[in-house]
Design an enzyme around this catalytic site. Structure first.
Site, PDB file in Angstrom:
ATOM      1  NE  ARG A  81       4.913 -28.443 -16.686  1.00 44.36           N
ATOM      2  CZ  ARG A  81       5.648 -29.421 -15.691  1.00 44.36           C
ATOM      3  NH1 ARG A  81       4.645 -30.759 -15.544  1.00 44.36           N
ATOM      4  NH2 ARG A  81       6.344 -30.302 -16.475  1.00 44.36           N
ATOM      5  CE  LYS A 117       0.956  -6.143  -8.998  1.00 41.16           C
ATOM      6  NZ  LYS A 117       1.808  -4.773  -8.910  1.00 41.16           N
ATOM      7  CD  GLU A 148       0.965  -0.996   0.493  1.00 40.32           C
ATOM      8  OE1 GLU A 148       0.324  -0.337  -0.667  1.00 40.32           O
ATOM      9  OE2 GLU A 148       2.346  -1.455   0.512  1.00 40.32           O
ATOM     10  CE  LYS A 184      -3.808  -5.107  -5.212  1.00 44.17           C
ATOM     11  NZ  LYS A 184      -2.954  -5.346  -4.683  1.00 44.17           N
ATOM     12  CD  GLU A 237       1.710  -3.263 -12.230  1.00 39.81           C
ATOM     13  OE1 GLU A 237       1.725  -3.553 -11.365  1.00 39.81           O
ATOM     14  OE2 GLU A 237       2.960  -2.378 -12.734  1.00 39.81           O
ATOM     15  NE  ARG A 278      -1.901  -5.570  -9.003  1.00 38.23           N
ATOM     16  CZ  ARG A 278      -2.373  -6.733  -9.214  1.00 38.23           C
ATOM     17  NH1 ARG A 278      -2.531  -7.415 -10.416  1.00 38.23           N
ATOM     18  NH2 ARG A 278      -1.470  -7.501  -8.050  1.00 38.23           N
ATOM     19  CG  ASN A 283       3.313  -1.147  -8.337  1.00 36.24           C
ATOM     20  OD1 ASN A 283       2.797  -1.355  -8.002  1.00 36.24           O
ATOM     21  ND2 ASN A 283       3.855  -1.093  -9.565  1.00 36.24           N
ATOM     22  CG  HIS A 338       4.787   0.669  -4.413  1.00 40.12           C
ATOM     23  ND1 HIS A 338       3.746   1.148  -3.916  1.00 40.12           N
ATOM     24  CD2 HIS A 338       4.569  -0.354  -3.895  1.00 40.12           C
ATOM     25  CE1 HIS A 338       3.222   0.598  -2.918  1.00 40.12           C
ATOM     26  NE2 HIS A 338       3.612  -0.917  -3.564  1.00 40.12           N
ATOM     27  CG  HIS A 344       9.867  -1.974  -4.550  1.00 40.23           C
ATOM     28  ND1 HIS A 344       8.951  -2.303  -4.871  1.00 40.23           N
ATOM     29  CD2 HIS A 344       9.192  -1.982  -3.377  1.00 40.23           C
ATOM     30  CE1 HIS A 344       8.746  -2.452  -5.526  1.00 40.23           C
ATOM     31  NE2 HIS A 344       7.991  -2.532  -3.872  1.00 40.23           N
ATOM     32  CG  HIS A 400       6.254  -3.465   1.732  1.00 37.51           C
ATOM     33  ND1 HIS A 400       6.512  -3.237   0.414  1.00 37.51           N
ATOM     34  CD2 HIS A 400       4.785  -3.095   1.027  1.00 37.51           C
ATOM     35  CE1 HIS A 400       6.098  -2.445  -0.670  1.00 37.51           C
ATOM     36  NE2 HIS A 400       4.937  -2.352  -0.449  1.00 37.51           N
TER      37      HIS A 400
HETATM   38  P1  NAD Z   1       4.585  -9.522   6.744  1.00 39.19           P
HETATM   39  O1  NAD Z   1       4.151 -10.694   6.771  1.00 39.19           O
HETATM   40  O2  NAD Z   1       6.012  -9.669   7.464  1.00 39.19           O
HETATM   41  O3  NAD Z   1       4.007  -9.284   8.543  1.00 39.19           O
HETATM   42  C1  NAD Z   1       4.628  -7.938   8.927  1.00 39.19           C
HETATM   43  C2  NAD Z   1       4.884  -8.779  10.851  1.00 39.19           C
HETATM   44  O4  NAD Z   1       3.555  -9.439  11.191  1.00 39.19           O
HETATM   45  C3  NAD Z   1       5.094 -10.986  11.011  1.00 39.19           C
HETATM   46  O5  NAD Z   1       6.400 -10.281  11.817  1.00 39.19           O
HETATM   47  C4  NAD Z   1       3.977 -11.033  10.946  1.00 39.19           C
HETATM   48  O6  NAD Z   1       4.996 -12.206  11.617  1.00 39.19           O
HETATM   49  C5  NAD Z   1       3.932 -10.603  11.812  1.00 39.19           C
HETATM   50  N1  NAD Z   1       2.206 -10.397  11.486  1.00 39.19           N
HETATM   51  C6  NAD Z   1       1.161 -11.326  11.227  1.00 39.19           C
HETATM   52  N2  NAD Z   1       0.341 -11.464  10.823  1.00 39.19           N
HETATM   53  C7  NAD Z   1       0.829 -10.929  12.603  1.00 39.19           C
HETATM   54  C8  NAD Z   1      -1.074 -10.979  13.572  1.00 39.19           C
HETATM   55  N3  NAD Z   1      -1.727 -10.466  13.435  1.00 39.19           N
HETATM   56  N4  NAD Z   1      -0.297 -10.543  14.757  1.00 39.19           N
HETATM   57  C9  NAD Z   1       1.331 -10.895  14.848  1.00 39.19           C
HETATM   58  N5  NAD Z   1       1.844 -10.384  14.311  1.00 39.19           N
HETATM   59  C10 NAD Z   1       0.693 -10.586  13.368  1.00 39.19           C
HETATM   60  O7  NAD Z   1       4.697  -7.751   6.244  1.00 39.19           O
HETATM   61  P2  NAD Z   1       3.550  -7.526   5.648  1.00 39.19           P
HETATM   62  O8  NAD Z   1       3.289  -6.310   5.315  1.00 39.19           O
HETATM   63  O9  NAD Z   1       2.007  -8.044   6.576  1.00 39.19           O
HETATM   64  O10 NAD Z   1       3.787  -7.222   4.429  1.00 39.19           O
HETATM   65  C11 NAD Z   1       4.782  -7.208   3.637  1.00 39.19           C
HETATM   66  C12 NAD Z   1       5.461  -7.671   2.082  1.00 39.19           C
HETATM   67  O11 NAD Z   1       4.152  -7.731   1.659  1.00 39.19           O
HETATM   68  C13 NAD Z   1       6.302  -7.104   1.830  1.00 39.19           C
HETATM   69  O12 NAD Z   1       7.179  -8.585   0.945  1.00 39.19           O
HETATM   70  C14 NAD Z   1       5.891  -6.291   0.748  1.00 39.19           C
HETATM   71  O13 NAD Z   1       6.895  -6.800  -1.047  1.00 39.19           O
HETATM   72  C15 NAD Z   1       4.651  -7.504  -0.159  1.00 39.19           C
HETATM   73  N6  NAD Z   1       3.350  -7.569  -0.441  1.00 39.19           N
HETATM   74  C16 NAD Z   1       2.873  -8.193  -1.871  1.00 39.19           C
HETATM   75  C17 NAD Z   1       1.599  -6.858  -2.501  1.00 39.19           C
HETATM   76  C18 NAD Z   1       1.014  -7.562  -3.500  1.00 39.19           C
HETATM   77  O14 NAD Z   1       0.559  -7.123  -3.801  1.00 39.19           O
HETATM   78  N7  NAD Z   1       1.280  -9.643  -3.201  1.00 39.19           N
HETATM   79  C19 NAD Z   1       1.280  -6.064  -1.743  1.00 39.19           C
HETATM   80  C20 NAD Z   1       2.139  -5.003  -0.967  1.00 39.19           C
HETATM   81  C21 NAD Z   1       2.918  -5.874   0.070  1.00 39.19           C
HETATM   82  N1  GLY Z   2       0.570  -3.738  -5.015  1.00 39.41           N
HETATM   83  C1  GLY Z   2       0.542  -3.195  -6.054  1.00 39.41           C
HETATM   84  C2  GLY Z   2      -0.310  -4.287  -7.116  1.00 39.41           C
HETATM   85  O1  GLY Z   2      -1.305  -5.122  -6.273  1.00 39.41           O
HETATM   86  O2  GLY Z   2      -0.513  -4.489  -8.030  1.00 39.41           O
END
Ligand code: NAD
Ligand code: GLY
Length: 358
Positions: A118, A140, A182, A224, A234, A238, A242, A245, A249, A262
């Site tokens: 939890r 998020k 972003e 942010k 949100e 907030r 997006n 997005h 998406h 992404h």
């Molecule tokens: P990812 O986590 O898949 O990383 C991209 C690639 O880079 C992967 O292959 C990873 O292993 C590699 N990698 C990571 N760090 C590295 C480094 N320092 N050196 C070499 N390789 C490295 O993708 P991302 O773009 O970081 O994140 C995308 C995800 O984030 C999506 O699932 C998206 O929905 C999510 N997201 C979430 C939020 C939120 O607010 N929580 C906001 C934006 C995106």
């Molecule tokens: N990436 C959108 C949010 O964090 O709200």
């Protein structure tokens, strides 16, 4: 080094940004709860940075779980691997999870921390530009479902975000560009001056100039953090984060998670949002052209894939989280630096944007 704060009362937390921060235990160990620490990473990031992170937490009872790498593994099955490791190692409620990796690792780890017994503490050590400017901040968390991106999850804030910009040295160019999408988003939604700065410095950012990257990360996280502090769950502003997005998406889901990054999908989605804004005469065509030029210079796609026709877009956009009571809401632009949440766009103009996107 710069330190920002996400101000959420007794859940406030720092974001430390700078070089060599993986050698600075004093910045993060004070945020660990208990003695048991589970570092969650993946098979790509682990070999690069796990040793440094283990050094960072010397003295704690540290375990690791290595996840498969890729957006296609952002699933409930992968989440279960973390629970398996926590239970096998008999982690109790007074433990801390550490997310070491990009947004996929960060989102899954945060969700695991939110639900294990939890709720236990968690810390973010983001290693992609996208995770450093966006996903590690704001709480998020979650996983994808075959029928929709990020459909299962919760809001759950980390205790600290440690951004060592040196980790960007090992990131490939395509991933760096995805993070720049972003960064450009923050200029578009909130800060025209920052958008101008990005136009002037995009080549330095692509060349991984640490001073330029540090500024871009700091400005992005500041925007942010302000938005999250004002509207954590949100219910209002907030949603502006997006921008692009809803379209993006749909592209990610429509092409199967993983083929479009992404950030790439968001880049094309932001241009579609700009195009729709211009069709309403809210934004000039000259501004749309500026946005397209900056995205292209960053190395990002601006055209939707051929398989995403208007029907497929509409089908996938119908499950977007911004659909409320059957009505689709989109983030549109009144100007560069001024985004709005809008439910009163003209459906005919949306059709035009969708048909001309590919
Ligand atoms: P990812 O986590 O898949 O990383 C991209 C690639 O880079 C992967 O292959 C990873 O292993 C590699 N990698 C990571 N760090 C590295 C480094 N320092 N050196 C070499 N390789 C490295 O993708 P991302 O773009 O970081 O994140 C995308 C995800 O984030 C999506 O699932 C998206 O929905 C999510 N997201 C979430 C939020 C939120 O607010 N929580 C906001 C934006 C995106
Ligand atoms: N990436 C959108 C949010 O964090 O709200």
């Amino acid at each position: 080094m710069k330190t920002l704060s996400v101000d959420l009362g007794d859940r406030s937390y720092p974001i430390h940004i700078g070089q060599d921060l993986l050698q600075r235990p004093e910045l993060i160990t004070g945020h660990v709860k208990g003695r048991q620490l589970m570092v969650v990473t993946n098979e790509t990031v682990g070999p690069l940075y796990l040793d440094s992170v283990q050094q960072l937490f010397t003295g704690f009872e540290l375990e690791t779980v290595i996840l498969p790498d890729g957006e296609q593994y952002k699933t409930l099955d992968t989440l279960n691997l973390i629970f398996d490791a926590l239970l096998e190692k008999r982690f109790n409620r007074s433990c801390t999870l550490v997310a070491l990796g990009g947004g996929v690792v960060g989102d899954i780890t945060g969700f695991a921390a939110a639900s294990y017994q939890r709720g236990v503490a968690f810390l973010q050590i983001p290693t992609t530009l996208l995770a450093q400017v966006d996903s590690s901040v704001g709480g998020k968390t979650g996983v994808n479902h075959a029928l929709g991106k990020n459909m299962i999850g919760t809001f759950y804030q980390p205790g600290c975000v440690l951004i060592d910009t040196n980790t960007l040295d090992t990131l490939d160019d395509r991933q760096l560009a995805a993070g720049l999408a972003e960064v450009i988003k923050y200029g578009l939604i909130r800060d025209a001056g920052f958008f101008d700065w990005l136009e002037a410095h995009i080549d330095r950012l692509k060349a991984r100039d640490k001073s330029a990257l540090g500024h871009a990360i700091e400005r992005s996280c500041t925007i942010k953090a302000e938005i999250v502090a004002a509207d954590e769950r949100e219910s209002g502003q907030r949603a502006l984060l997006n921008l692009g997005h809803t379209f993006g998406h749909a592209i990610e889901t429509g092409t199967g998670y993983g083929s479009w990054l992404h950030g790439e999908a968001i880049a094309t989605g932001m241009l579609m949002a700009a195009d729709l804004s211009a069709r309403h005469r809210w934004l000039s065509q000259a501004d749309v052209d500026r946005i397209e030029a900056l995205l292209q210079r960053a190395g990002l796609p601006t055209r939707a894939p051929d398989e995403m026709d208007e029907t497929r877009f509409m089908e996938l956009m119908a499950v977007d989280k911004k659909v409320i009571d059957g009505g689709l809401r989109l983030i549109l632009l009144k100007a560069i630096g001024e985004a709005v949440v809008s439910g009163d766009f003209k459906p005919g103009l949306l059709n035009e944007t969708l048909t001309s996107a590919a």
